[in-house]
Design an enzyme around this catalytic site. Structure first.
Site, PDB file in Angstrom:
ATOM      1  N   ARG A   1     -58.550 -23.036 -17.328  1.00  0.00           N
ATOM      2  CA  ARG A   1     -57.432 -22.388 -16.658  1.00  0.00           C
ATOM      3  C   ARG A   1     -57.756 -22.154 -15.187  1.00  0.00           C
ATOM      4  NH1 ARG A   1     -57.770 -19.252 -21.483  1.00  0.00           N
ATOM      5  NH2 ARG A   1     -55.943 -19.467 -22.856  1.00  0.00           N
TER       6      ARG A   1
ATOM      7  N   LYS B   1     -58.208 -14.663 -18.876  1.00  0.00           N
ATOM      8  CA  LYS B   1     -56.917 -14.306 -19.473  1.00  0.00           C
ATOM      9  C   LYS B   1     -57.060 -13.527 -20.770  1.00  0.00           C
ATOM     10  CE  LYS B   1     -52.504 -16.265 -20.997  1.00  0.00           C
ATOM     11  NZ  LYS B   1     -51.695 -17.502 -21.112  1.00  0.00           N
TER      12      LYS B   1
ATOM     13  N   HIS C   1     -52.414 -26.274 -13.423  1.00  0.00           N
ATOM     14  CA  HIS C   1     -52.271 -25.928 -14.840  1.00  0.00           C
ATOM     15  C   HIS C   1     -51.642 -27.070 -15.627  1.00  0.00           C
ATOM     16  CE1 HIS C   1     -52.962 -22.677 -17.633  1.00  0.00           C
ATOM     17  NE2 HIS C   1     -51.793 -22.897 -18.203  1.00  0.00           N
TER      18      HIS C   1
ATOM     19  N   ARG D   1     -54.137 -29.190 -17.339  1.00  0.00           N
ATOM     20  CA  ARG D   1     -54.599 -28.612 -18.615  1.00  0.00           C
ATOM     21  C   ARG D   1     -53.629 -28.993 -19.736  1.00  0.00           C
ATOM     22  NH1 ARG D   1     -57.002 -23.944 -21.082  1.00  0.00           N
ATOM     23  NH2 ARG D   1     -55.531 -22.711 -22.318  1.00  0.00           N
TER      24      ARG D   1
ATOM     25  N   HIS E   1     -57.571 -20.941 -26.658  1.00  0.00           N
ATOM     26  CA  HIS E   1     -56.403 -20.179 -27.095  1.00  0.00           C
ATOM     27  C   HIS E   1     -56.829 -19.056 -28.034  1.00  0.00           C
ATOM     28  CE1 HIS E   1     -53.414 -23.701 -26.258  1.00  0.00           C
ATOM     29  NE2 HIS E   1     -53.619 -22.943 -25.198  1.00  0.00           N
TER      30      HIS E   1
ATOM     31  N   TYR F   1     -47.602 -27.536 -28.006  1.00  0.00           N
ATOM     32  CA  TYR F   1     -47.748 -28.900 -27.513  1.00  0.00           C
ATOM     33  C   TYR F   1     -47.205 -29.944 -28.503  1.00  0.00           C
ATOM     34  CZ  TYR F   1     -50.743 -26.753 -24.032  1.00  0.00           C
ATOM     35  OH  TYR F   1     -51.219 -25.971 -23.019  1.00  0.00           O
TER      36      TYR F   1
END
Length: 423
Positions: free
Chosen positions: A265, A290, A364, A367, A390, A399
């Site tokens: 990220r 994050k 991003h 990614r 994640h 996705y």
């Protein structure tokens, strides 16, 4: 900060403190104009201390008395030579931050260009301190939230409100209803920030009742948005266009490789330090900015080669441990609010890359492209989730929305997968 102490009482020598704060502002890429504004406030603070017969030492009590004496009142018209008082709140906040922590956190609203009524400055400042110190918001999240609240307070100004004690439920409804040009997701995020701010005001007694429930709810479909991904081959064109003979090229190539090959990220790339690179085990080991969760990624050969090239011939000799720096002196770490969009845009334009349809094109999106490529290669979902860091596998399923068949094929027993998440 001990070196700033004038005596054993813990008080800080005012002149030395101001000099240190000014240097810190310069290191954090504040403009000379802003620094001079703050120095003017600090000069007035020193004059105030002398006039009061107080030692030339910084204390919270001195700062509060100074602010009470010279703070701009609602509706007050400043006389010639008094314009420095407009910057008093921010100037004292900066000095107090440096006195307490030895560093300075940028007051987000100061740079937004929004006009927050003076009568709301104190509440805004107190909430920012609460969100940072009690709720432990990461800097980027804090910046977004404070900007959202500033937008709301600027709206109240246009409705004639100068203080928050006159706030009514109809103002909240009007704010949300007039956001017609915004995307639903944006309205929902801003509404959430304002709701939390109102709850804080009620908790502190600044509002007689909790008005947070009066903000209209913006309903969104779960996982309504499909991430943007680059078409096959475009990422390779981007990387091939980078001129790796210059410091800029070496730095940018390393950044692009971390996003495109490892899926890091933006926030994690900016916060990387030399200590996160474990050459003996060929891994990058971080705590994600994050999620706060640990993440271990393999330092694959092409990424490692890009980092070594940057460290040997691209990274300037600096004292701090941040991996990536700005390209100009004093080569400070990349700013918290820097989205590094120019890193992608510069080389994308040089490569002549055009997209067939509007989509996200920043760091991003690389990614997202990696995740889509792994999915297309039928990589098990737990592996993709582990690589991307994640917190929930449900995030990874986003996705697969455009390819239900791939989702069906790729869904396997998570126990069969050995991933690289740190234990």
């Amino acid at each position: 900060m001990d070196s700033l102490n004038s005596n054993g009482s813990g008080a800080l020598a005012l002149e030395t403190l101001c000099q240190g704060a000014a240097q810190e502002l310069l290191m954090r890429s504040y403009t000379i104009r802003t620094i001079n504004r703050y120095k003017r406030v600090w000069e007035q603070l020193a004059n105030f201390a002398r006039a009061q017969g107080l030692p030339a030492e910084y204390t919270r009590e001195l700062a509060m008395r100074f602010e009470q004496t010279y703070g701009v009142r609602d509706g007050e018209v400043l006389k010639l030579g008094q314009q420095w008082r407009r910057h008093l709140v921010f100037g004292i906040r900066v000095l107090d931050d440096f006195a307490r922590t030895g560093t300075i956190s940028r007051f987000v609203v100061e740079t937004t260009g929004l006009r927050v009524p003076v009568g709301m400055h104190k509440a805004l400042r107190e909430y920012e301190q609460y969100a940072r110190e009690r709720r432990h918001l990461r800097p980027s999240s804090l910046a977004e939230r404070m900007h959202d609240i500033a937008v709301f307070l600027d709206f109240l100004r246009t409705r004639g409100l100068e203080t928050l004690d006159t706030l009514q439920a109809e103002h909240l409804s009007a704010f949300v209803q007039t956001r017609t040009g915004w995307k639903p997701m944006t309205v929902a995020c801003v509404s959430s920030s304002v709701r939390l701010f109102l709850q804080f005001l009620f908790m502190r007694g600044a509002l007689p009742r909790d008005l947070s429930a009066a903000i209209p709810t913006v309903r969104l479909a779960s996982n309504a948005k499909v991430p943007s991904a680059w078409e096959p081959g475009l990422v390779e064109r981007l990387l091939a266009a980078v001129d790796r003979s210059s410091p800029k090229g070496r730095r940018d190539y390393a950044i692009l490789m971390l996003a495109a090959r490892l899926g890091l990220r933006l926030g994690d790339i900016k916060h990387l330090t030399l200590d996160h690179l474990h050459w003996t085990t060929s891994t990058i080991e971080i705590v994600q900015n994050k999620t706060g969760e640990p993440l271990v990624l393999p330092l694959i050969e092409e990424v490692g080669a890009a980092l070594i090239d940057y460290l040997r011939a691209g990274r300037p000799p600096v004292e701090h441990r941040h991996l990536f720096t700005n390209l100009t002196p004093p080569f400070a770490p990349i700013r918290e609010n820097d989205r590094l969009h120019r890193v992608v845009a510069y080389w994308r334009e040089l490569a002549g890359i055009k997209f067939k349809a509007p989509q996200r094109q920043g760091l991003h999106s690389l990614r997202h492209t990696l995740a889509t490529r792994l999915l297309g290669a039928q990589t098990p979902f737990p592996v993709i989730s582990a690589v991307l860091g994640h917190a929930s596998p449900a995030t990874t399923f986003i996705y697969a929305k455009a390819d239900v068949e791939t989702l069906r094929i790729a869904a396997i027993d998570p126990e069969e997968v050995c991933h690289g998440r740190a234990s």
